[in-house]
Design a protein around this motif. Structure first.
Motif: not given
Length: 333
Positions: A84-88, A91-95
């Motif tokens: 989750r941290s790496a995705a943030a 700047g990913l739009e996480v679903i």
């Protein structure tokens, strides 16, 4: 070949978490357009993945492969806080399509670790669900898979421990491991409810009945589907020959020699269209009488994330109860 019969398991196939996860990817494609990136397989089924690829989903092994700022769906198996941290950071739009029952195990792991307990996670090392839970508190979680693993644990018997389980395990085999843990540790806690999901338990119970009533049990599911593999094991443990069938092309006609009755089920990530295909192939081979097993009718529905709401009405689409119309008793059509 002598004519034979088929008993279709009830319940079988998609569970609520799988329907929700697939629906999330489809809804994201509708809202954002292709491509929508999905970290790992959304569910462990080759047919589902292939169909979503046709619609514009792109499956990747790591969030690091997703272009910065793109839409990224986390699979039903869950992810670690590190992911989750790496995705943030990208700047990913996480679903998040994590099954709510898997999310519950994550929350329990965090709670027990904060209470100073060593968390003993019963599961398969390397499975995506297990890797995600491990990431919640890697210094306080230990994976155990067998009773022998319990004996080898390098922990004093009075260590404060808590037991959690992967959601897709065999209920009977997990119970043996948990009994071994209870017998060894003097300060042991478990959640108020069993972690093995309702769908895994229901499908395993249905397969036990199929194994007692039929010469052969066939389970439709992909080779990397943990719950499908457990169903095959359960059928064998209860006296039937049993095989995993990813789709009808994997049916070995040699399995049918001397068989007059076949039980057919499907793992929680296997769509009904694959069951249709297998039953049609079996009908062509003489197994043209189909009956439906008496079983539990599941009505569990998990809602989709609020961010997938309709931009005009604000309504969140409801996840359907079933992927397709079920096969009718009395024939393969």
């Amino acid at each position: 070949m002598t004519a034979g019969s088929i008993v279709l398991a009830q319940p079988r196939g998609f569970c609520a978490g799988v329907r929700r996860a697939i629906g999330i990817v489809e809804r994201a494609l509708d809202l954002y357009g292709a491509p929508v990136y999905v970290r790992k397989e959304i569910v462990h089924n080759h047919h589902i993945v292939a169909e979503l690829v046709k619609r514009g989903a792109v499956f990747v092994d790591s969030e690091e492969e997703v272009p910065e700022g793109a839409v990224c769906v986390f699979s039903a198996h869950g992810v670690s806080p590190g992911v989750r941290s790496a995705a943030a950071d990208r700047g990913l739009e996480v679903i998040d399509a994590t099954c709510p029952l898997v999310s519950k195990v994550h929350q329990e792991a965090v709670r027990f670790a904060r209470d100073g307990r060593t968390v003993l996670l019963v599961g398969h090392e390397g499975h995506e669900e297990v890797e995600g839970v491990l990431g919640e508190a890697p210094d306080r979680i230990v994976v155990v898979e067998t009773e022998e693993d319990v004996r080898r644990l390098a922990l004093p018997d009075d260590t404060p421990v808590a037991v959690l389980t992967q959601t897709t395990l065999s209920f009977d085999e997990t119970a043996k491991v948990v009994r071994a843990l209870r017998a060894r540790f003097t300060d042991l806690l478990t959640p108020g409810e069993d972690d093995i999901c309702y769908a895994s338990q229901n499908r395993q119970n249905a397969v036990k009945d199929l194994a007692r009533r039929n010469d052969l049990v066939l389970v439709v599911g992909s080779r990397n589907s943990s719950n499908s593999l457990r169903m095959v094991e359960v059928a064998r443990e209860h006296g039937a020959a049993a095989h995993l069938v990813p789709d009808e092309s994997h049916l070995d006609e040699a399995w049918l020699h001397g068989v007059s009755a076949i039980g057919v089920s499907a793992g929680a990530s296997a769509p009904e269209i694959l069951v249709h295909g297998l039953v049609t192939r079996l009908a062509a081979l003489g197994f043209d009488r189909v009956e439906l097993q008496r079983g539990i009718a599941e009505d569990v529905v998990f809602s989709m994330p609020g961010r997938l709401a309709d931009p005009v009405t604000g309504r969140v689409p409801r996840t359907p109860l079933a992927d397709e119309a079920p096969l009718s008793p009395g024939g393969a059509a």
